[in-house]
Design a protein around this motif. Structure first.
Motif, mmCIF file in Angstrom:
data_model
loop_
_atom_site.group_PDB
_atom_site.id
_atom_site.type_symbol
_atom_site.label_atom_id
_atom_site.label_comp_id
_atom_site.label_asym_id
_atom_site.label_seq_id
_atom_site.Cartn_x
_atom_site.Cartn_y
_atom_site.Cartn_z
ATOM 1 N N TYR A 22 46.304 36.921 44.807
ATOM 2 C CA TYR A 22 47.567 36.613 44.157
ATOM 3 C C TYR A 22 47.951 35.162 44.384
ATOM 4 N N GLN A 44 47.657 37.386 39.219
ATOM 5 C CA GLN A 44 46.564 38.007 39.962
ATOM 6 C C GLN A 44 45.290 37.620 39.239
ATOM 7 N N SER A 103 48.862 46.908 40.697
ATOM 8 C CA SER A 103 48.988 46.060 41.877
ATOM 9 C C SER A 103 50.398 46.166 42.442
ATOM 10 N N TYR A 130 52.556 43.875 43.570
ATOM 11 C CA TYR A 130 53.546 42.942 43.027
ATOM 12 C C TYR A 130 53.815 43.227 41.555
#
Length: 174
Positions: A2, A49, A78, A80
């Motif tokens: 990230y 990402q 993911s 986030y």
């Protein structure tokens, strides 16, 4: 892998800072973090990402954050990205922990309903659609229109920073 950066618009132009998201669990946490960077000014949070997806969160003073995610299905996989997609889909990511407990007075060992998994999560939740999700017009007034945002690929964050006139700042924190 990230990468996240905060771009804060001030009277002197844009300021960039690398952002650590380890302690950020909700969009509210992210918004609070961004507001600390520039209390009354515009803050743009850029998250990516690798080449799978990117997200943009815009916070203008005390207004509610505006969010865009380039590929909702990939982002939803993911931690986030889930924070962003759940907000956009109206899912309650701040569910009270008591909701996960069996407090209806039934005995342990009773069969669970078909629409719940063993951890109490709803399995009837619709899958996240592939493609963009959110407010694609959130950067129009700063030089990135809806059409341009939807067409971004590759180094999307670099393209956004270039349109904002702060690509050197973004590269310095990258």
């Amino acid at each position: 892998m990230y990468f996240a950066a905060l771009l804060a618009r001030t009277e002197d132009g844009w300021e960039a800072s690398d952002t650590e998201l380890d302690d950020v669990e909700t969009l509210t946490d992210l918004t609070d973090l961004a507001r600390e960077a520039a209390a009354d000014d515009t803050v743009v949070v850029l998250i990516e990402q690798e080449d799978a997806w990117f997200g943009v969160v815009r916070i203008d003073g005390e207004d509610d954050p505006r969010v865009f995610v380039s590929n909702a299905a990939m982002a939803a996989r993911s931690s986030y990205g889930t924070m962003l997609t759940d907000e956009l889909l109206g899912r309650d990511d701040d569910a009270d922990d008591l909701d996960l407990l069996d407090l209806d007075g039934t005995e342990d060992g009773e069969p669970e309903t078909e629409d719940e998994d063993p951890e109490g999560r709803d399995t009837d939740e619709a899958p996240v659609a592939r493609g963009p999700l959110g407010d694609a017009r959130l950067l129009e007034d700063v030089g990135v229109g809806e059409r341009e945002l939807l067409a971004l690929d590759g180094d999307a964050l670099g393209s956004i920073a270039e349109a904002l006139g702060c690509s050197d700042l973004l590269e310095a924190v990258r």
